[in-house]
Design a protein around this motif. Structure first.
Motif, short mmCIF file in Angstrom:
data_model
loop_
_atom_site.label_atom_id
_atom_site.label_comp_id
_atom_site.label_asym_id
_atom_site.label_seq_id
_atom_site.Cartn_x
_atom_site.Cartn_y
_atom_site.Cartn_z
N LEU A 111 0.83 -1.20 0.00
CA LEU A 111 0.00 0.00 0.00
C LEU A 111 0.87 1.26 0.00
CD1 LEU A 111 -2.75 1.39 0.19
CD2 LEU A 111 -2.65 1.11 2.69
N MET A 171 0.74 4.24 -2.71
CA MET A 171 0.52 5.63 -2.31
C MET A 171 1.63 6.53 -2.84
SD MET A 171 -0.85 5.12 1.61
CE MET A 171 -0.95 6.88 1.91
N LEU A 213 1.12 9.61 -5.40
CA LEU A 213 1.66 10.94 -5.11
C LEU A 213 2.51 11.43 -6.28
CD1 LEU A 213 2.25 13.28 -3.14
CD2 LEU A 213 4.15 11.92 -2.25
#
Length: 208
Positions: free
Chosen positions: A9, A13, A17
């Motif tokens: 995860l 992420m 980003l």
């Protein structure tokens, strides 16, 4: 060699980003439909890949042992250097829009990234304990073949420089983008190898 598992995860992420930030820059920039212009969509994709690769190599450098850890730290630094290089100076004649460095700030980033490398080495206990020895250099000879795939991006980056010299933007940006995609894949593999090493200290991971 390339045995990928499902991304964590955290890695997803980081990717969101990186690519979300690049997409936002493109949306707010006046690139006028030119895919290969300075700070255009292709260059912003390159920036996203380099940012993501640097973060993944940092993760790997925090966990991988000895030469694998040093290689990951060094590659993270290289990614930061390339990312800094890809960001134009605000005073450049080629700069039109998007992110840029004011005079002197590129040098500051180079210095700060070198200090960050030292801190990352100190954060890894196995790297802090490394000492020159016959056995450590013997392990280096065993480890070096694992870095051979990283030779592939070198001719692509050289090809990109040729494209820049002859002002053929499509060749320059496409070659560099391909090199950075491969570098990011190596970074993901290294980060996952570090994760496996954290779960099983008996595992000897590939770096790439």
């Amino acid at each position: 060699m390339y045995r990928f598992s499902s991304p964590r995860l955290l890695d997803l992420m980081l990717a969101m980003l990186a690519f979300g930030g690049s997409a936002a820059i493109i949306a707010l920039s006046d690139w006028r439909g030119g895919l290969f212009v300075e700070n255009g969509p292709v260059e912003m994709m390159q920036a996203a890949l380099l940012f993501l690769a640097a973060c993944l190599f940092v993760r790997a450098g925090y966990r991988l042992r000895e030469w694998a850890g040093l290689a990951a730290v060094g590659l993270a630094w290289i990614c930061v250097l390339f990312l800094t290089r890809e960001t134009p100076r605000c005073a450049s004649d080629f700069y039109a829009f998007g992110p840029c460095f004011a005079d002197g700030y590129k040098t500051a980033v180079f210095v700060a990234s070198a200090l960050a490398v030292v801190l990352l080495v100190l954060a890894n206990p196995t790297l802090r304990r490394m000492r020159p020895s016959v056995s450590s250099f013997a392990r280096l000879r065993q480890f070096l073949p694992r870095l051979v795939p990283l030779i592939l991006p070198v001719p692509l980056i050289v090809l990109g420089q040729v494209g820049e010299a002859v002002e053929w933007n499509i060749l320059e940006e496409t070659a560099e983008l391909t090199a950075y995609v491969f570098l990011t894949l190596c970074a993901l593999r290294a980060a996952q190898a570090g994760d496996m090493l954290g779960r099983d200290h008996q595992l000897e991971p590939d770096n790439c």
